[in-house]
Design a protein around this motif. Structure first.
Motif, PDB file in Angstrom:
ATOM      1  N   LYS A   1       0.860  -1.178   0.000  1.00 62.21           N
ATOM      2  CA  LYS A   1       0.000   0.000   0.000  1.00 62.21           C
ATOM      3  C   LYS A   1       0.896   1.228   0.000  1.00 62.21           C
ATOM      4  N   VAL A   2       0.551   2.227  -0.808  1.00 56.56           N
ATOM      5  CA  VAL A   2       1.308   3.489  -0.855  1.00 56.56           C
ATOM      6  C   VAL A   2       0.882   4.312   0.360  1.00 56.56           C
TER       7      VAL A   2
ATOM      8  N   GLY B   1      19.800   4.170  -3.486  1.00 62.23           N
ATOM      9  CA  GLY B   1      18.765   3.246  -3.063  1.00 62.23           C
ATOM     10  C   GLY B   1      18.152   2.457  -4.195  1.00 62.23           C
ATOM     11  N   VAL B   2      17.171   1.663  -3.811  1.00 59.79           N
ATOM     12  CA  VAL B   2      16.431   0.844  -4.756  1.00 59.79           C
ATOM     13  C   VAL B   2      14.959   1.169  -4.589  1.00 59.79           C
ATOM     14  N   GLY B   3      14.263   1.335  -5.700  1.00 61.76           N
ATOM     15  CA  GLY B   3      12.835   1.584  -5.667  1.00 61.76           C
ATOM     16  C   GLY B   3      12.082   0.351  -6.139  1.00 61.76           C
ATOM     17  N   ALA B   4      10.818   0.269  -5.766  1.00 62.19           N
ATOM     18  CA  ALA B   4       9.977  -0.849  -6.181  1.00 62.19           C
ATOM     19  C   ALA B   4       8.989  -0.363  -7.234  1.00 62.19           C
ATOM     20  N   VAL B   5       8.869  -1.102  -8.325  1.00 61.64           N
ATOM     21  CA  VAL B   5       7.882  -0.811  -9.358  1.00 61.64           C
ATOM     22  C   VAL B   5       6.595  -1.509  -8.939  1.00 61.64           C
TER      23      VAL B   5
ATOM     24  N   TRP C   1       7.125   3.631  -9.924  1.00 60.77           N
ATOM     25  CA  TRP C   1       8.040   3.167  -8.876  1.00 60.77           C
ATOM     26  C   TRP C   1       7.968   4.085  -7.676  1.00 60.77           C
ATOM     27  N   PHE C   2       8.280   3.483  -6.516  1.00 59.98           N
ATOM     28  CA  PHE C   2       8.260   4.182  -5.240  1.00 59.98           C
ATOM     29  C   PHE C   2       9.489   3.788  -4.438  1.00 59.98           C
ATOM     30  N   PHE C   3       9.937   4.693  -3.553  1.00 54.36           N
ATOM     31  CA  PHE C   3      10.970   4.339  -2.593  1.00 54.36           C
ATOM     32  C   PHE C   3      10.371   3.353  -1.594  1.00 54.36           C
ATOM     33  N   ASP C   4      11.217   2.514  -0.984  1.00 56.21           N
ATOM     34  CA  ASP C   4      10.699   1.504  -0.062  1.00 56.21           C
ATOM     35  C   ASP C   4      10.006   2.099   1.154  1.00 56.21           C
ATOM     36  N   ASP C   5      10.424   3.300   1.596  1.00 55.75           N
ATOM     37  CA  ASP C   5       9.773   3.903   2.764  1.00 55.75           C
ATOM     38  C   ASP C   5       8.437   4.567   2.416  1.00 55.75           C
TER      39      ASP C   5
END
Length: 64
Positions: free
Chosen positions: A8-9, A40-44, A54-58
């Motif tokens: 969830k965003v 960092g790494v983002g999630a699509v 895509w979003f940052f993990d936090d």
């Protein structure tokens, strides 16, 4: 977080377009990962309407 996981965003770190703002509070599925321009790494994340961004993990919260 893993590919295929539901998330969830929960927040948006940066100023973004209105289309991305509309995803705040929405649930989606992680489809891939992306290296960000920093360290960092983002999630699509793909949503029910088949859009993906895509979003940052936090910015994401895992859903059980």
């Amino acid at each position: 977080m893993d590919i295929g996981q539901k998330v969830k965003v929960i927040r948006l770190r940066d100023r973004v377009s209105g289309q991305v703002v509309d995803k705040l509070g929405k649930e989606g599925t992680i489809k891939d990962f992306k290296m960000t321009d920093g360290s960092g790494v983002g999630a699509v994340v793909e949503f029910a309407d088949k859009t993906a961004t895509w979003f940052f993990d936090d910015e994401l919260k895992a859903i059980d």
